[in-house]
Design a protein around this motif. Structure first.
Motif, PDB file in Angstrom:
ATOM      1  N   SER A  12       0.850  -1.195   0.000  1.00  0.00           N
ATOM      2  CA  SER A  12       0.000   0.000   0.000  1.00  0.00           C
ATOM      3  C   SER A  12       0.882   1.241   0.000  1.00  0.00           C
ATOM      4  CB  SER A  12      -0.924   0.020   1.216  1.00  0.00           C
ATOM      5  OG  SER A  12      -1.780   1.142   1.178  1.00  0.00           O
ATOM      6  N   SER A  13       0.503   2.192  -0.796  1.00  0.00           N
ATOM      7  CA  SER A  13       1.258   3.440  -0.874  1.00  0.00           C
ATOM      8  C   SER A  13       1.208   4.165   0.474  1.00  0.00           C
ATOM      9  CB  SER A  13       0.666   4.332  -1.970  1.00  0.00           C
ATOM     10  OG  SER A  13       1.336   5.563  -2.025  1.00  0.00           O
ATOM     11  N   GLY A  14       2.360   4.572   0.942  1.00  0.00           N
ATOM     12  CA  GLY A  14       2.450   5.291   2.209  1.00  0.00           C
ATOM     13  C   GLY A  14       2.871   4.426   3.381  1.00  0.00           C
ATOM     14  N   TRP A  15       2.795   3.107   3.224  1.00  0.00           N
ATOM     15  CA  TRP A  15       3.199   2.232   4.329  1.00  0.00           C
ATOM     16  C   TRP A  15       4.705   2.286   4.578  1.00  0.00           C
ATOM     17  CZ3 TRP A  15       0.093  -3.029   4.289  1.00  0.00           C
ATOM     18  CH2 TRP A  15      -1.257  -2.752   4.545  1.00  0.00           C
ATOM     19  N   GLY A  16       5.467   2.600   3.551  1.00  0.00           N
ATOM     20  CA  GLY A  16       6.917   2.691   3.733  1.00  0.00           C
ATOM     21  C   GLY A  16       7.303   3.796   4.696  1.00  0.00           C
ATOM     22  N   LEU A  17       6.515   4.869   4.717  1.00  0.00           N
ATOM     23  CA  LEU A  17       6.789   5.988   5.636  1.00  0.00           C
ATOM     24  C   LEU A  17       6.653   5.540   7.084  1.00  0.00           C
ATOM     25  CD1 LEU A  17       7.370   8.987   6.101  1.00  0.00           C
ATOM     26  CD2 LEU A  17       4.910   9.428   5.880  1.00  0.00           C
ATOM     27  N   LEU A  18       5.691   4.662   7.340  1.00  0.00           N
ATOM     28  CA  LEU A  18       5.505   4.162   8.705  1.00  0.00           C
ATOM     29  C   LEU A  18       6.716   3.362   9.177  1.00  0.00           C
ATOM     30  CD1 LEU A  18       1.783   2.936   8.389  1.00  0.00           C
ATOM     31  CD2 LEU A  18       2.612   5.076   9.398  1.00  0.00           C
ATOM     32  N   ILE A  19       7.366   2.689   8.248  1.00  0.00           N
ATOM     33  CA  ILE A  19       8.567   1.929   8.594  1.00  0.00           C
ATOM     34  C   ILE A  19       9.696   2.866   9.006  1.00  0.00           C
ATOM     35  CG2 ILE A  19      10.260   0.253   7.742  1.00  0.00           C
ATOM     36  CD1 ILE A  19       7.381  -0.772   8.072  1.00  0.00           C
ATOM     37  N   VAL A  20       9.838   3.954   8.283  1.00  0.00           N
ATOM     38  CA  VAL A  20      10.870   4.937   8.614  1.00  0.00           C
ATOM     39  C   VAL A  20      10.576   5.577   9.967  1.00  0.00           C
ATOM     40  CG1 VAL A  20      11.956   7.099   7.889  1.00  0.00           C
ATOM     41  CG2 VAL A  20      11.358   5.364   6.184  1.00  0.00           C
ATOM     42  N   GLU A  21       9.317   5.879  10.210  1.00  0.00           N
ATOM     43  CA  GLU A  21       8.938   6.481  11.490  1.00  0.00           C
ATOM     44  C   GLU A  21       9.181   5.533  12.660  1.00  0.00           C
ATOM     45  OE1 GLU A  21       4.883   7.552  10.915  1.00  0.00           O
ATOM     46  OE2 GLU A  21       5.347   9.416   9.839  1.00  0.00           O
ATOM     47  N   ALA A  22       9.190   4.242  12.387  1.00  0.00           N
ATOM     48  CA  ALA A  22       9.432   3.257  13.440  1.00  0.00           C
ATOM     49  C   ALA A  22      10.909   3.080  13.749  1.00  0.00           C
ATOM     50  CB  ALA A  22       8.830   1.918  13.032  1.00  0.00           C
ATOM     51  N   GLY A  23      11.786   3.753  12.979  1.00  0.00           N
ATOM     52  CA  GLY A  23      13.213   3.696  13.267  1.00  0.00           C
ATOM     53  C   GLY A  23      14.069   3.022  12.229  1.00  0.00           C
ATOM     54  N   PHE A  24      13.446   2.437  11.197  1.00  0.00           N
ATOM     55  CA  PHE A  24      14.223   1.842  10.109  1.00  0.00           C
ATOM     56  C   PHE A  24      14.565   2.932   9.097  1.00  0.00           C
ATOM     57  CE2 PHE A  24      11.707  -1.580  11.931  1.00  0.00           C
ATOM     58  CZ  PHE A  24      12.619  -2.619  12.015  1.00  0.00           C
ATOM     59  N   THR A  25      15.580   2.685   8.268  1.00  0.00           N
ATOM     60  CA  THR A  25      15.970   3.656   7.259  1.00  0.00           C
ATOM     61  C   THR A  25      15.528   3.182   5.880  1.00  0.00           C
ATOM     62  OG1 THR A  25      18.132   2.710   6.679  1.00  0.00           O
ATOM     63  CG2 THR A  25      18.025   4.086   8.651  1.00  0.00           C
ATOM     64  N   ILE A  26      15.566   4.075   4.921  1.00  0.00           N
ATOM     65  CA  ILE A  26      15.162   3.714   3.560  1.00  0.00           C
ATOM     66  C   ILE A  26      16.185   2.799   2.890  1.00  0.00           C
ATOM     67  CG2 ILE A  26      13.817   5.826   3.257  1.00  0.00           C
ATOM     68  CD1 ILE A  26      16.176   6.958   1.647  1.00  0.00           C
ATOM     69  N   PHE A  27      17.361   2.668   3.527  1.00  0.00           N
ATOM     70  CA  PHE A  27      18.417   1.834   2.939  1.00  0.00           C
ATOM     71  C   PHE A  27      18.461   0.433   3.555  1.00  0.00           C
ATOM     72  CE2 PHE A  27      19.939   6.278   2.741  1.00  0.00           C
ATOM     73  CZ  PHE A  27      19.992   6.420   1.372  1.00  0.00           C
ATOM     74  N   ASP A  28      17.718   0.193   4.628  1.00  0.00           N
ATOM     75  CA  ASP A  28      17.744  -1.124   5.288  1.00  0.00           C
ATOM     76  C   ASP A  28      17.197  -2.194   4.351  1.00  0.00           C
ATOM     77  OD1 ASP A  28      18.856  -0.269   7.650  1.00  0.00           O
ATOM     78  OD2 ASP A  28      16.923   0.154   8.604  1.00  0.00           O
TER      79      ASP A  28
ATOM     80  N   GLN B 109      -8.774  -4.274   5.777  1.00  0.00           N
ATOM     81  CA  GLN B 109      -9.338  -3.977   4.450  1.00  0.00           C
ATOM     82  C   GLN B 109      -8.252  -3.797   3.394  1.00  0.00           C
ATOM     83  OE1 GLN B 109     -10.676  -2.152   7.311  1.00  0.00           O
ATOM     84  NE2 GLN B 109     -12.094  -3.892   7.325  1.00  0.00           N
ATOM     85  N   SER B 110      -7.000  -4.114   3.753  1.00  0.00           N
ATOM     86  CA  SER B 110      -5.876  -3.874   2.850  1.00  0.00           C
ATOM     87  C   SER B 110      -5.695  -5.008   1.842  1.00  0.00           C
ATOM     88  CB  SER B 110      -4.580  -3.711   3.658  1.00  0.00           C
ATOM     89  OG  SER B 110      -4.238  -4.939   4.285  1.00  0.00           O
ATOM     90  N   ASN B 111      -4.890  -4.726   0.825  1.00  0.00           N
ATOM     91  CA  ASN B 111      -4.545  -5.746  -0.165  1.00  0.00           C
ATOM     92  C   ASN B 111      -3.781  -6.905   0.482  1.00  0.00           C
ATOM     93  OD1 ASN B 111      -5.698  -4.311  -2.262  1.00  0.00           O
ATOM     94  ND2 ASN B 111      -3.789  -3.284  -2.820  1.00  0.00           N
ATOM     95  N   PHE B 112      -3.003  -6.592   1.521  1.00  0.00           N
ATOM     96  CA  PHE B 112      -2.209  -7.632   2.179  1.00  0.00           C
ATOM     97  C   PHE B 112      -3.113  -8.739   2.704  1.00  0.00           C
ATOM     98  CE2 PHE B 112      -0.584  -9.651   5.974  1.00  0.00           C
ATOM     99  CZ  PHE B 112       0.705  -9.984   5.625  1.00  0.00           C
ATOM    100  N   VAL B 113      -4.190  -8.372   3.377  1.00  0.00           N
ATOM    101  CA  VAL B 113      -5.091  -9.362   3.964  1.00  0.00           C
ATOM    102  C   VAL B 113      -5.733 -10.211   2.867  1.00  0.00           C
ATOM    103  CG1 VAL B 113      -7.248  -9.669   5.243  1.00  0.00           C
ATOM    104  CG2 VAL B 113      -5.527  -8.037   6.055  1.00  0.00           C
ATOM    105  N   ALA B 114      -6.152  -9.578   1.790  1.00  0.00           N
ATOM    106  CA  ALA B 114      -6.765 -10.328   0.684  1.00  0.00           C
ATOM    107  C   ALA B 114      -5.768 -11.320   0.093  1.00  0.00           C
ATOM    108  CB  ALA B 114      -7.252  -9.358  -0.385  1.00  0.00           C
TER     109      ALA B 114
END
Length: 474
Positions: A383-399, A424-429
């Motif tokens: 899903s678009s935008g989920w990558g930002l949540l990963i960065v906010e959790a402390g991971f980097t865009i290069f991990d 309701q996400s694509n992941f669950v489907a």
């Protein structure tokens, strides 16, 4: 202070391998002639004669074939590498001693010797007196003459020998999937998923396929047809070095724990093993999450017959240009050793954070698919935008995925589950579709299955044979 492991035989009974292998002969590495010489030199004359003169009959396709017991054992060379027979009393005593040290069982526990053959483990464990009942699981009833010999010499004649091949159970379970009713249920005593004292203790040589079967059954333990639906048995699994390192998700020094470890001590010790990207496969990671385990002993492979050479896992059996590529060299160096592992499922309370196991399995399948991908990119695919949540959790865009350890994977999954509108996400489907494709059999009559399930548990509760055909009653 541990009780001394009793002698298997009285002094006037001589049937087994002597305490150590003689070195006066150097037989051809893996030839039938070389192995026969070794057996003749180390077995008592009585047992050697039993192997080479007693006839047995097995079915080969559509015809019956009569061979000696020794020749039947030699036919295992064509089978999977773990298919072998234990013919060494010293190794059997080591296994029994490890059971005595590490088992959580008591007089309420049923012990299963999955090695069969000469029933050496069952005989020693029976004399220890730790368990309520001792049983033998035999993967090849062509060795029935060995059971009869054992009962005439040193094994309690009341010990039952059941015809049950655990590796075949795993294969059948792979075909029938969620509908599969394991024949092991017929013998496993009922217990509880959170029990401290196990209702059953099982010792067996285990192929990687059988371990994967246990992982799958544990992952979906809410299946009433499964072995873990109403019990928490403990296992002593004898595996190859290849399987052991895979289950550890990394390479360690294979240093066994000779003292009983608590569950917490096992988890701390396993965390010290750095994850290897090549060994971090989906089911290996699930094993780490769902089971407590530790290495309790290292056994000589040559105690098991027939001997089998190391095989490299290369495309079309081609020789590799370098021995340093991959981990084949490590497997080859450890080929003559078998790892005895203590394994036990975790309690449901230890796995509450997982939630839906279908989501967890699909998450690992996707994220471990290619280790060089960046984590942010994997989440953005869902899903678009989920990558930002990963960065906010402390991971980097290069991990990258290969940089993650087990705690990181669990953190990412927990983060994924708590994303708003996750259900309701694509992941669950996608996860639900993957579960149906991998674990459900097509064209299932759900009503028939429900009736079958009800009748099955009625029979189990009454102590009847759960494998008797009950479909006629529905």
């Amino acid at each position: 202070m541990l009780r001394k492991v009793p002698k298997l035989l009285k002094p006037n009974y001589r049937f087994c391998l002597r305490s150590s292998w003689k070195s006066t002969k150097t037989p051809d590495a893996f030839s039938k002639h070389g192995e026969r010489e070794t057996l003749e030199e180390n077995l008592s004359p009585e047992v050697f004669k039993l192997l080479v003169e007693t006839k047995t009959i097995y079915k080969n396709r559509l015809k019956l074939v009569e061979v000696t017991v020794h020749d039947r054992i030699q036919s295992y060379k064509k089978g999977y590498i773990e298919k072998a027979v234990l013919l060494n009393e010293e190794t059997a005593a080591k296994i029994a001693q490890s059971v005595q040290i590490h088992s959580r069982g008591d007089q309420n526990t049923t012990f299963f010797d999955g090695e069969g053959g000469l029933c050496q483990i069952a005989a020693i464990v029976s004399k220890i007196g730790l368990f309520k009942e001792v049983c033998v699981l035999e993967k090849d009833m062509c060795l029935e003459s060995l059971h009869e010999y054992a009962k005439s010499k040193y094994l309690d004649p009341s010990v039952p020998v059941y015809d049950l091949n655990l590796t075949k159970v795993a294969v059948d379970g792979g075909y029938e999937k969620q509908r599969f009713v394991s024949p092991l249920l017929k013998y496993l005593p009922s217990g509880d998923v959170s029990e401290e004292v196990p209702a059953s203790t099982i010792v067996t040589t285990a192929s990687h396929g059988f371990v994967k079967y246990l992982i799958s059954r544990m992952l979906h333990r809410d299946n009433p047809f499964g072995e873990f639906y109403s019990s928490r048995p403990e296992f002593f699994l004898i595996v190859t070095a290849r399987t052991y390192f895979h289950l550890c998700c990394g390479i360690n020094d294979a240093d066994p724990s000779h003292n009983k470890l608590t569950e917490e001590e096992m988890r701390i010790k396993n965390k010290l093993v750095p994850m290897n990207a090549q060994l971090s496969k989906v089911y290996n990671v699930i094993f780490q999450v769902y089971f407590d385990f530790c290495l309790v002993d290292v056994l000589p492979r040559k105690s098991y017959f027939p001997w089998k050479p190391h095989k490299r896992y290369a495309w079309n059996n081609a020789e590799r240009l370098s021995n340093t590529r991959g981990v084949d060299k490590l497997y080859e160096e450890n080929h003559n050793r078998l790892m005895l592992m203590y394994v036990r499922p975790k309690r449901p309370k230890d796995l509450e954070m997982i939630g839906n196991p279908a989501y967890f399995e699909y998450f690992l399948t996707r994220i471990l698919q290619r280790k060089t991908r960046r984590i942010v990119g994997v989440f953005e695919e869902w899903s678009s935008g989920w990558g930002l949540l990963i960065v906010e959790a402390g991971f980097t865009i290069f991990d990258e995925v290969r940089d993650l350890d087990l705690e990181d994977l669990l953190q990412l999954f927990h983060l994924l589950k708590n994303i708003p509108n996750f259900e309701q996400s694509n992941f669950v489907a996608e996860a639900n579709m993957a579960f149906k494709a991998n674990h459900e059999t097509e064209d299932i009559d759900e009503l028939l299955v429900d009736k079958f399930r009800i009748n099955l548990w009625r029979k189990i509760s009454k102590g009847a044979d759960s494998n008797e055909n009950i479909s006629k009653k529905v």
